[in-house]
Design a protein around this motif. Structure first.
Motif, PDB file in Angstrom:
ATOM      1  N   UNK A 189      -5.711  -0.459  -1.685  1.00  8.86           N
ATOM      2  CA  UNK A 189      -4.593  -0.414  -2.658  1.00  8.86           C
ATOM      3  C   UNK A 189      -3.072  -0.014  -2.218  1.00  8.86           C
ATOM      4  N   UNK A 190      -2.894  -0.334  -3.098  1.00  2.00           N
ATOM      5  CA  UNK A 190      -1.277  -0.202  -2.170  1.00  2.00           C
ATOM      6  C   UNK A 190      -0.664   0.763  -2.733  1.00  2.00           C
ATOM      7  N   UNK A 191       0.134   1.628  -2.207  1.00  2.00           N
ATOM      8  CA  UNK A 191       1.331   3.278  -3.068  1.00  2.00           C
ATOM      9  C   UNK A 191       2.976   2.944  -2.401  1.00  2.00           C
ATOM     10  N   UNK A 192       3.455   2.754  -3.448  1.00  2.00           N
ATOM     11  CA  UNK A 192       4.919   3.183  -3.082  1.00  2.00           C
ATOM     12  C   UNK A 192       5.546   3.969  -3.200  1.00  2.00           C
ATOM     13  N   UNK A 193       5.922   4.857  -1.990  1.00  2.00           N
ATOM     14  CA  UNK A 193       7.113   6.365  -2.254  1.00  2.00           C
ATOM     15  C   UNK A 193       8.115   6.216  -2.322  1.00  2.00           C
ATOM     16  N   UNK A 194       9.154   7.086  -2.788  1.00  2.00           N
ATOM     17  CA  UNK A 194      10.510   6.959  -2.726  1.00  2.00           C
ATOM     18  C   UNK A 194      10.362   8.674  -3.392  1.00  2.00           C
ATOM     19  N   UNK A 230      -8.566   6.454  -8.224  1.00  2.00           N
ATOM     20  CA  UNK A 230      -7.454   7.941  -7.894  1.00  2.00           C
ATOM     21  C   UNK A 230      -7.373   8.280  -8.732  1.00  2.00           C
ATOM     22  N   UNK A 231      -7.873   9.631  -8.959  1.00  2.00           N
ATOM     23  CA  UNK A 231      -7.123  10.672 -10.117  1.00  2.00           C
ATOM     24  C   UNK A 231      -7.218  11.684  -9.644  1.00  2.00           C
ATOM     25  N   UNK A 232      -6.809  12.687  -9.675  1.00  2.00           N
ATOM     26  CA  UNK A 232      -6.176  14.072  -9.348  1.00  2.00           C
ATOM     27  C   UNK A 232      -5.515  14.510  -7.866  1.00  2.00           C
ATOM     28  N   UNK A 292      -1.908   9.945 -11.323  1.00  2.00           N
ATOM     29  CA  UNK A 292      -2.236  10.398 -12.741  1.00  2.00           C
ATOM     30  C   UNK A 292      -3.390   9.506 -13.629  1.00  2.00           C
ATOM     31  N   UNK A 293      -4.181   8.591 -12.806  1.00  2.00           N
ATOM     32  CA  UNK A 293      -5.577   7.535 -12.792  1.00  2.00           C
ATOM     33  C   UNK A 293      -4.856   5.869 -13.296  1.00  2.00           C
ATOM     34  N   UNK A 294      -3.650   6.300 -13.761  1.00  2.00           N
ATOM     35  CA  UNK A 294      -3.051   5.514 -14.470  1.00  2.00           C
ATOM     36  C   UNK A 294      -2.077   4.326 -13.214  1.00  2.00           C
ATOM     37  N   UNK A 295      -1.508   5.058 -12.110  1.00  2.00           N
ATOM     38  CA  UNK A 295      -0.832   3.836 -11.416  1.00  2.00           C
ATOM     39  C   UNK A 295      -0.015   5.026 -11.311  1.00  2.00           C
ATOM     40  N   UNK A 296       0.793   6.335 -11.350  1.00  2.00           N
ATOM     41  CA  UNK A 296       1.685   7.191 -10.926  1.00  2.00           C
ATOM     42  C   UNK A 296       1.382   8.416  -9.893  1.00  2.00           C
ATOM     43  N   UNK A 329       8.279  10.735  -5.597  1.00  2.00           N
ATOM     44  CA  UNK A 329       7.438  10.432  -6.544  1.00  2.00           C
ATOM     45  C   UNK A 329       6.577   8.910  -6.183  1.00  2.00           C
ATOM     46  N   UNK A 330       6.616   8.572  -7.260  1.00  2.00           N
ATOM     47  CA  UNK A 330       6.031   7.119  -6.281  1.00  2.00           C
ATOM     48  C   UNK A 330       4.388   6.217  -7.163  1.00  2.00           C
ATOM     49  N   UNK A 331       4.597   5.013  -7.115  1.00  2.00           N
ATOM     50  CA  UNK A 331       3.398   4.358  -7.858  1.00  2.00           C
ATOM     51  C   UNK A 331       2.198   3.945  -6.915  1.00  2.00           C
TER      52      UNK A 331
END
Length: 199
Positions: free
Chosen positions: A118-123, A34-36, A74-78, A107-109
């Motif tokens: 997967x899971x994403x966390x948005x703030x 997940x990058x780009x 970013x391909x690394x988790x953010x 932003x998020x992780x």
């Protein structure tokens, strides 16, 4: 005997390939998948909230929610994010860009598991810094498409339940019963839809 031997060998090879293919399919994704830049749409509704004890409550008139947003992973988790959200026909408040009308500064992780879930966390920044959204998702097409659902959402509220007395928000925030789905697609580096695949 020879015929039976070769038949057994073929069956064993087929079984081995099946197992190997399954193992490969379950071990092909990571955060780098997940990058780009991705474009997303979201649709759903707030059907209620949970009280302090975790009991669910419905609201009399569920709020319909529609949104479009862009996230750069970013391909690394953010990731960074910009969105436009309409809730019950009104634009949600946010840090609004005067040119685009989209809210910025989000932003998020995220975490992508080997099986491509997967899971994403948005703030979010002020004025909705209390808002938090978690999305559970599945990646397809080598990571070029994402399908997800909102698994947790906190917003300031306030809301009143159908019983007319149970309330939530603005402090503490409402833990929403949100029924929302998300679809995302990867764009190329110029911001137009990619026509070629790099996988």
């Amino acid at each position: 005997m020879t015929r039976k031997f070769w038949k057994g060998a073929v069956l064993a090879s087929a079984a081995l390939l099946t197992v190997s293919g399954t193992a490969h399919a379950e071990d092909k994704c990571s955060n780098a998948t997940l990058k780009g830049l991705y474009g997303f749409s979201l649709r759903g509704e707030f059907i209620g909230f949970f009280d302090a004890d975790g009991n669910p409550h419905r609201i009399p008139n569920p709020d319909i929610v529609d949104a479009v947003f862009i996230q750069k992973f970013d391909g690394t988790g953010a990731f960074t994010r910009s969105d436009y959200v309409s809730s019950d026909g009104f634009k949600r408040p946010g840090l609004t860009d005067p040119t685009t009308g989209f809210d910025t500064g989000e932003t998020g992780t995220y975490t992508v598991f080997p099986n491509c879930t997967g899971v994403m966390h948005i703030t979010f920044p002020a004025p909705i810094a209390s808002t938090i959204i978690d999305i559970r998702f599945v990646l397809t097409e080598g990571g070029h498409r994402l399908h997800g659902v909102v698994s947790h959402q906190e917003i300031a509220g306030p809301f009143t339940a159908e019983d007319g007395t149970t309330t939530c928000g603005p402090t503490p925030v409402c833990h929403m019963r949100a029924q929302e789905s998300v679809v995302g697609e990867k764009f190329d580096v110029e911001g137009t839809r990619g026509q070629t695949r790099d996988w």
